[in-house]
Design a protein around this motif. Structure first.
Motif, PDB file in Angstrom:
ATOM      1  N   GLU A 207    -101.678-115.723  26.641  1.00 52.59           N
ATOM      2  CA  GLU A 207    -100.733-114.838  26.694  1.00 52.59           C
ATOM      3  C   GLU A 207    -101.328-113.916  25.311  1.00 52.59           C
ATOM      4  OE1 GLU A 207     -97.623-112.560  25.541  1.00 52.59           O
ATOM      5  OE2 GLU A 207     -97.831-114.341  24.350  1.00 52.59           O
ATOM      6  N   THR A 208    -101.986-112.891  25.578  1.00 52.28           N
ATOM      7  CA  THR A 208    -102.379-112.167  24.412  1.00 52.28           C
ATOM      8  C   THR A 208    -102.031-110.706  24.717  1.00 52.28           C
ATOM      9  OG1 THR A 208    -104.656-111.747  25.324  1.00 52.28           O
ATOM     10  CG2 THR A 208    -104.282-113.406  23.673  1.00 52.28           C
ATOM     11  N   GLU A 209    -100.657-110.607  24.411  1.00 51.25           N
ATOM     12  CA  GLU A 209    -100.144-109.230  25.073  1.00 51.25           C
ATOM     13  C   GLU A 209    -100.371-108.024  24.324  1.00 51.25           C
ATOM     14  OE1 GLU A 209     -97.600-109.172  27.775  1.00 51.25           O
ATOM     15  OE2 GLU A 209     -98.689-111.044  28.163  1.00 51.25           O
ATOM     16  N   ALA A 210    -100.658-106.801  24.768  1.00 55.13           N
ATOM     17  CA  ALA A 210    -100.948-105.762  24.154  1.00 55.13           C
ATOM     18  C   ALA A 210     -99.657-104.948  23.805  1.00 55.13           C
ATOM     19  CB  ALA A 210    -101.817-104.950  24.903  1.00 55.13           C
ATOM     20  N   SER A 211     -99.911-103.672  23.298  1.00 54.78           N
ATOM     21  CA  SER A 211     -98.590-103.102  22.759  1.00 54.78           C
ATOM     22  C   SER A 211     -97.670-102.549  23.842  1.00 54.78           C
ATOM     23  CB  SER A 211     -99.066-101.909  22.041  1.00 54.78           C
ATOM     24  OG  SER A 211     -97.934-101.027  21.774  1.00 54.78           O
ATOM     25  N   THR A 212     -96.446-102.681  23.592  1.00 56.61           N
ATOM     26  CA  THR A 212     -95.478-102.326  24.577  1.00 56.61           C
ATOM     27  C   THR A 212     -95.137-100.860  24.066  1.00 56.61           C
ATOM     28  OG1 THR A 212     -93.530-102.675  23.173  1.00 56.61           O
ATOM     29  CG2 THR A 212     -94.330-104.647  24.474  1.00 56.61           C
ATOM     30  N   GLY A 213     -95.626-100.381  23.273  1.00 57.25           N
ATOM     31  CA  GLY A 213     -95.218 -99.017  22.691  1.00 57.25           C
ATOM     32  C   GLY A 213     -94.000 -98.623  22.324  1.00 57.25           C
ATOM     33  N   GLN A 214     -93.247 -99.878  21.750  1.00 56.00           N
ATOM     34  CA  GLN A 214     -91.766 -99.413  21.411  1.00 56.00           C
ATOM     35  C   GLN A 214     -91.318-100.186  20.216  1.00 56.00           C
ATOM     36  OE1 GLN A 214     -89.919-101.425  24.757  1.00 56.00           O
ATOM     37  NE2 GLN A 214     -88.489-102.299  23.164  1.00 56.00           N
ATOM     38  N   GLN A 215     -90.547 -99.778  19.399  1.00 57.64           N
ATOM     39  CA  GLN A 215     -90.101-100.308  18.220  1.00 57.64           C
ATOM     40  C   GLN A 215     -88.950-101.503  18.849  1.00 57.64           C
ATOM     41  OE1 GLN A 215     -91.789 -99.073  16.023  1.00 57.64           O
ATOM     42  NE2 GLN A 215     -91.527-100.074  14.079  1.00 57.64           N
ATOM     43  N   LEU A 216     -89.118-102.936  18.352  1.00 57.31           N
ATOM     44  CA  LEU A 216     -88.291-103.725  18.525  1.00 57.31           C
ATOM     45  C   LEU A 216     -87.654-104.371  17.437  1.00 57.31           C
ATOM     46  CD1 LEU A 216     -90.159-105.276  21.770  1.00 57.31           C
ATOM     47  CD2 LEU A 216     -87.968-103.902  21.687  1.00 57.31           C
ATOM     48  N   ASN A 217     -87.373-103.720  16.401  1.00 57.92           N
ATOM     49  CA  ASN A 217     -87.171-104.451  15.165  1.00 57.92           C
ATOM     50  C   ASN A 217     -85.840-105.083  15.486  1.00 57.92           C
ATOM     51  OD1 ASN A 217     -89.372-103.627  13.582  1.00 57.92           O
ATOM     52  ND2 ASN A 217     -88.267-101.724  13.096  1.00 57.92           N
ATOM     53  N   THR A 290    -100.573-107.496  12.344  1.00 55.72           N
ATOM     54  CA  THR A 290     -99.552-107.665  11.650  1.00 55.72           C
ATOM     55  C   THR A 290     -98.165-107.841  12.186  1.00 55.72           C
ATOM     56  OG1 THR A 290     -98.981-105.405  12.305  1.00 55.72           O
ATOM     57  CG2 THR A 290    -100.567-105.630  10.488  1.00 55.72           C
ATOM     58  N   ALA A 291     -97.326-108.433  11.353  1.00 56.90           N
ATOM     59  CA  ALA A 291     -95.970-108.765  12.043  1.00 56.90           C
ATOM     60  C   ALA A 291     -95.460-107.676  13.075  1.00 56.90           C
ATOM     61  CB  ALA A 291     -95.057-109.163  11.062  1.00 56.90           C
ATOM     62  N   GLU A 292     -95.454-106.503  12.284  1.00 55.13           N
ATOM     63  CA  GLU A 292     -94.999-105.436  13.131  1.00 55.13           C
ATOM     64  C   GLU A 292     -95.677-105.245  14.388  1.00 55.13           C
ATOM     65  OE1 GLU A 292     -92.468-101.910  13.935  1.00 55.13           O
ATOM     66  OE2 GLU A 292     -92.441-103.768  12.150  1.00 55.13           O
ATOM     67  N   GLU A 293     -97.032-105.216  14.556  1.00 58.89           N
ATOM     68  CA  GLU A 293     -97.840-105.081  15.835  1.00 58.89           C
ATOM     69  C   GLU A 293     -97.334-106.283  16.669  1.00 58.89           C
ATOM     70  OE1 GLU A 293    -102.494-104.781  17.132  1.00 58.89           O
ATOM     71  OE2 GLU A 293    -102.018-104.679  14.903  1.00 58.89           O
ATOM     72  N   GLN A 294     -97.004-107.584  16.209  1.00 54.91           N
ATOM     73  CA  GLN A 294     -96.817-108.575  17.034  1.00 54.91           C
ATOM     74  C   GLN A 294     -95.588-108.392  17.845  1.00 54.91           C
ATOM     75  OE1 GLN A 294     -97.178-112.377  15.180  1.00 54.91           O
ATOM     76  NE2 GLN A 294     -99.184-112.363  15.241  1.00 54.91           N
ATOM     77  N   ARG A 295     -94.673-107.945  16.937  1.00 53.62           N
ATOM     78  CA  ARG A 295     -93.341-107.355  17.426  1.00 53.62           C
ATOM     79  C   ARG A 295     -93.150-106.786  18.576  1.00 53.62           C
ATOM     80  NH1 ARG A 295     -90.915-107.881  12.855  1.00 53.62           N
ATOM     81  NH2 ARG A 295     -91.293-105.852  12.237  1.00 53.62           N
ATOM     82  N   VAL A 296     -93.900-105.651  18.429  1.00 53.19           N
ATOM     83  CA  VAL A 296     -94.168-104.430  19.327  1.00 53.19           C
ATOM     84  C   VAL A 296     -94.856-104.815  20.531  1.00 53.19           C
ATOM     85  CG1 VAL A 296     -93.396-102.848  17.735  1.00 53.19           C
ATOM     86  CG2 VAL A 296     -95.556-103.021  18.176  1.00 53.19           C
ATOM     87  N   HIS A 297     -95.896-105.667  20.362  1.00 49.60           N
ATOM     88  CA  HIS A 297     -96.904-105.741  21.210  1.00 49.60           C
ATOM     89  C   HIS A 297     -96.460-107.041  22.431  1.00 49.60           C
ATOM     90  CE1 HIS A 297    -100.681-104.321  19.210  1.00 49.60           C
ATOM     91  NE2 HIS A 297     -99.856-103.488  19.749  1.00 49.60           N
ATOM     92  N   SER A 298     -95.518-108.031  21.981  1.00 46.97           N
ATOM     93  CA  SER A 298     -95.098-108.956  22.714  1.00 46.97           C
ATOM     94  C   SER A 298     -93.504-109.046  22.871  1.00 46.97           C
ATOM     95  CB  SER A 298     -95.579-110.211  22.029  1.00 46.97           C
ATOM     96  OG  SER A 298     -96.869-110.419  21.994  1.00 46.97           O
ATOM     97  N   TYR A 436    -100.297 -96.765  13.523  1.00 46.78           N
ATOM     98  CA  TYR A 436    -101.233 -97.487  13.200  1.00 46.78           C
ATOM     99  C   TYR A 436    -100.539 -99.049  12.912  1.00 46.78           C
ATOM    100  CZ  TYR A 436    -104.926 -93.892  13.665  1.00 46.78           C
ATOM    101  OH  TYR A 436    -105.752 -92.907  14.274  1.00 46.78           O
ATOM    102  N   THR A 437     -99.435 -98.981  12.329  1.00 45.21           N
ATOM    103  CA  THR A 437     -98.771-100.185  11.884  1.00 45.21           C
ATOM    104  C   THR A 437     -98.580-100.918  12.922  1.00 45.21           C
ATOM    105  OG1 THR A 437     -97.650 -99.158   9.889  1.00 45.21           O
ATOM    106  CG2 THR A 437     -96.883-101.191  10.456  1.00 45.21           C
ATOM    107  N   ALA A 438     -97.854-100.387  14.039  1.00 46.21           N
ATOM    108  CA  ALA A 438     -97.606-101.233  15.344  1.00 46.21           C
ATOM    109  C   ALA A 438     -98.535-101.003  16.123  1.00 46.21           C
ATOM    110  CB  ALA A 438     -96.149-100.523  15.944  1.00 46.21           C
TER     111      ALA A 438
END
Length: 640
Positions: A207-217, A290-298, A436-438
């Motif tokens: 399960e190597t999910e790519a970006s969802t294109g959304q901010q999920l903070n 990055t943590a931000e990238e993981q958060r929005v990618h998965s 670029y962060t996410a």
């Protein structure tokens, strides 16, 4: 051949059958695709496949066969997955091969573990797209697809949604959702007809999910931009789409129809949380995300489901009243039948739009030409065929433009009305930009698919100051109109994305934006109640007639068009003659516009080649339009 009874509800069982028959021979993958292709050719089979566009996610069974009509909003780097992996039974030491294709999570039976050192394990590659429903899709399009679909589903109870499980429509039938139980999937899960399977994470992270294109903070689901939709107020599911074959054929902003296997396993959310927790303990040099990238990618699968694509096709158009592909042999009968009754349809449409434009038949002619115009080719940087119309003379701060837009919405498959106020120009995001962060492409209003009608309402513009973002937005609109391109912002550089968007501008005086053609509105009647007038106009049109208008405007955009050598010579001679009589009367740009008007005029009559008659009619229309502008200029004493 596997039994086909459950190809809709248990497609992975079909895949398992082919895999079991063929082992590691890659032919099994081609056989799977051929099997589903043949199934969808059966009588009305596509109509029985549940669609994510129409059915709320919580009604759909996990791992069932679904379809999705969508736009590619973002594309990501290819990801690796375990194509084939081997498990070992701890008691019997028996080895079993499994396929990882069309799955997010490796599945192990009771007492089974992955054999990490098996020479039969294979790592393969797939591409992930982040897809959203078609931006600006008209209500009549959605309703037509719903009515055509014969799939009947009821709320799924085979999995437990997470606490964020909410239909993408703000529907009122929330009581139909299954009860929420928190930890049902922390242990065992069911998969098809196979007994309690224990899930287990894979060493290579299946399960190597790519970006969802959304901010999920904060997972705030109230905002319409949470799922990175280009247009505000959009509803519908966003999906992570896993593509296994021919992904090079697709690009950002393409409209696709996908058929594949739905993956909404809550295990994905558990794995993602575990991974994020674990990543905090890793050496930063070893953790590339990055943590931000993981958060929005998965994101949780209940919020952004996954679709593992078996079949995908790029759509020419999204009009459900026409065959999906107009180039195919079977579509030619439909096209020729409709073309035979084109003349009365055009006459009725002209009358309908004349009423919508308050009795102005000349403006109605130009609106028809605008609605069937399209960029048919590009010569160097110049897009040929575009026909942006500026309808000036619209009442200021009235509801006329709003109601005219409603009429257009009832005719075209996808559209958006941009209210050009100082506040909107300064604060709305027009240009997509790279975060670029996410590691995602953040959408903007101008990330629209081909053949979208963009109505810009300039009658709402008041005096005020445009700030820097406002100036950039106006520049972006000008570039879109002039060059049919949008320069996406990648911080360190601009990336040019060609587009094909019909822009129609309503304004009081001449528009601030460039336009190919300005037509000044001359109302023949002023209704005391604009809303009542426009509503009665719509209700007076028979649904069957309205559908003919919709077919007419979509179909004519795809007709091939040519000019014979004889007519080309006649046009050249005509141009020379006009220049002789009055060198100031016509320029090369004027000739180009005349040719565009003549092209659209010919196509509007169902003629795919320019005739002398249509050329003369185009000259007549342009003469009437120019005369009207001159008269208005004399009356007002202002440049229009």
């Amino acid at each position: 051949m596997p039994c086909g009874e459950d190809w809709l509800s248990h497609p992975l069982g079909i895949v398992q059958g082919f895999f079991a028959q063929n082992g590691v021979n890659p032919d099994w993958e081609k056989k799977v695709i051929e099997y589903f292709k043949e199934k969808l050719k059966e009588n009305n089979a596509p109509k029985w496949v549940p669609s994510l566009n129409e059915v709320p996610l919580h009604y759909l069974k996990p791992n069932s066969f679904v379809k999705f009509r969508c736009m590619i909003q973002d594309m990501f780097d290819p990801e690796f997955y375990m194509g084939v992996y081997e498990t070992v039974n701890q008691n019997t030491k028996a080895h079993v091969l499994h396929f990882g294709k069309y799955r997010d999570v490796a599945e192990c039976g009771p007492q089974q573990e992955l054999d990490l050192n098996s020479p039969r394990n294979t790592t393969l590659e797939r591409q992930t797209f982040y897809c959203v429903p078609v931006p600006g899709e008209s209500t009549w399009v959605k309703e037509a697809y719903v009515n055509a679909n014969q799939a009947r589903v009821s709320p799924s109870t085979s999995y437990t949604p997470s606490r964020h499980k909410r239909s993408y429509e703000d529907d009122d039938d929330m009581d139909l959702q299954p009860n929420k139980q928190k930890d049902q999937h922390a242990g065992a899960r069911q998969a098809g007809s196979v007994g309690g399977l224990q899930w287990c994470g894979e060493p290579k992270r299946l399960e190597t999910e790519a970006s969802t294109g959304q901010q999920l903070n904060s997972l705030n689901l109230s905002s319409p931009f949470d799922l990175n939709f280009p247009l505000p107020g959009e509803k519908g599911p966003a999906c992570l789409v896993k593509v296994y074959e021919d992904w090079d054929c697709f690009k950002v902003n393409d409209i696709l129809e996908l058929y594949g296997i739905l993956s909404v396993d809550p295990v994905l959310s558990i794995l993602n949380n575990d991974e994020r927790d674990a990543s905090a303990l890793l050496d930063p040099m070893e953790c590339t995300d990055t943590a931000e990238e993981q958060r929005v990618h998965s994101p949780p699968a209940s919020l952004v489901p996954r679709i593992h694509v078996i079949l995908a096709q790029k759509l020419q158009h999204i009009n459900p009243l026409l065959p999906a592909c107009l180039n195919k042999e079977e579509s030619k009968t439909f096209v020729s039948s409709f073309m035979s009754e084109l003349s009365p349809v055009r006459a009725e449409l002209l009358g309908f739009l004349t009423h919508a434009l308050l009795g102005d038949s000349l403006a109605a002619e130009y609106l028809i030409l605008h609605l069937i115009s399209t960029v048919y080719t590009r010569r160097d940087v110049l897009p040929l065929g575009k026909f942006t119309v500026n309808l000036s003379g619209c009442p200021r701060n009235s509801t006329f433009t709003e109601h005219l837009y409603r009429i257009i919405q009832h005719l075209v498959p996808a559209s958006f009305r941009l209210q050009m106020t100082i506040e909107n120009m300064n604060h709305l995001k027009f240009i997509p930009h790279k975060d670029y962060t996410a590691n995602r492409l953040v959408s903007g209003l101008l990330q629209l698919p081909s053949n979208t009608s963009l109505v810009i309402d300039e009658t709402l513009l008041e005096q005020g100051q445009l700030d820097t973002p406002g100036v950039h937005n106006v520049t972006a609109l000008s570039n879109l109109i002039t060059w049919q391109k949008v320069d996406y912002d990648f911080s360190y550089h601009q990336m040019e994305f060609p587009c094909n968007i019909n822009v129609f501008i309503t304004s009081e005086g001449r528009s601030l934006l460039p336009a190919d053609c300005q037509i000044h509105l001359q109302p023949q009647l002023i209704p005391p109640n604009m809303e009542e007038y426009m509503n009665s106009l719509l209700s007076a049109v028979l649904p069957s007639v309205l559908n003919k208008f919709r077919i007419y405007l979509t179909l004519l955009r795809f007709l091939e068009y040519s000019i014979s050598d004889e007519i080309t010579k006649a046009v050249e001679d005509d141009f020379v003659e006009m220049r002789k009589n009055d060198p100031q009367s016509i320029t090369a740009d004027d000739l180009h516009q005349l040719l565009v008007v003549a092209r659209c005029l010919s196509l509007s009559a169902g003629q795919t080649t320019l005739s002398r008659e249509r050329w003369l009619r185009a000259k007549q229309l342009e003469s009437l339009r120019r005369t009207r502008l001159q008269q208005q200029k004399c009356v007002n004493g202002n440049e229009l």
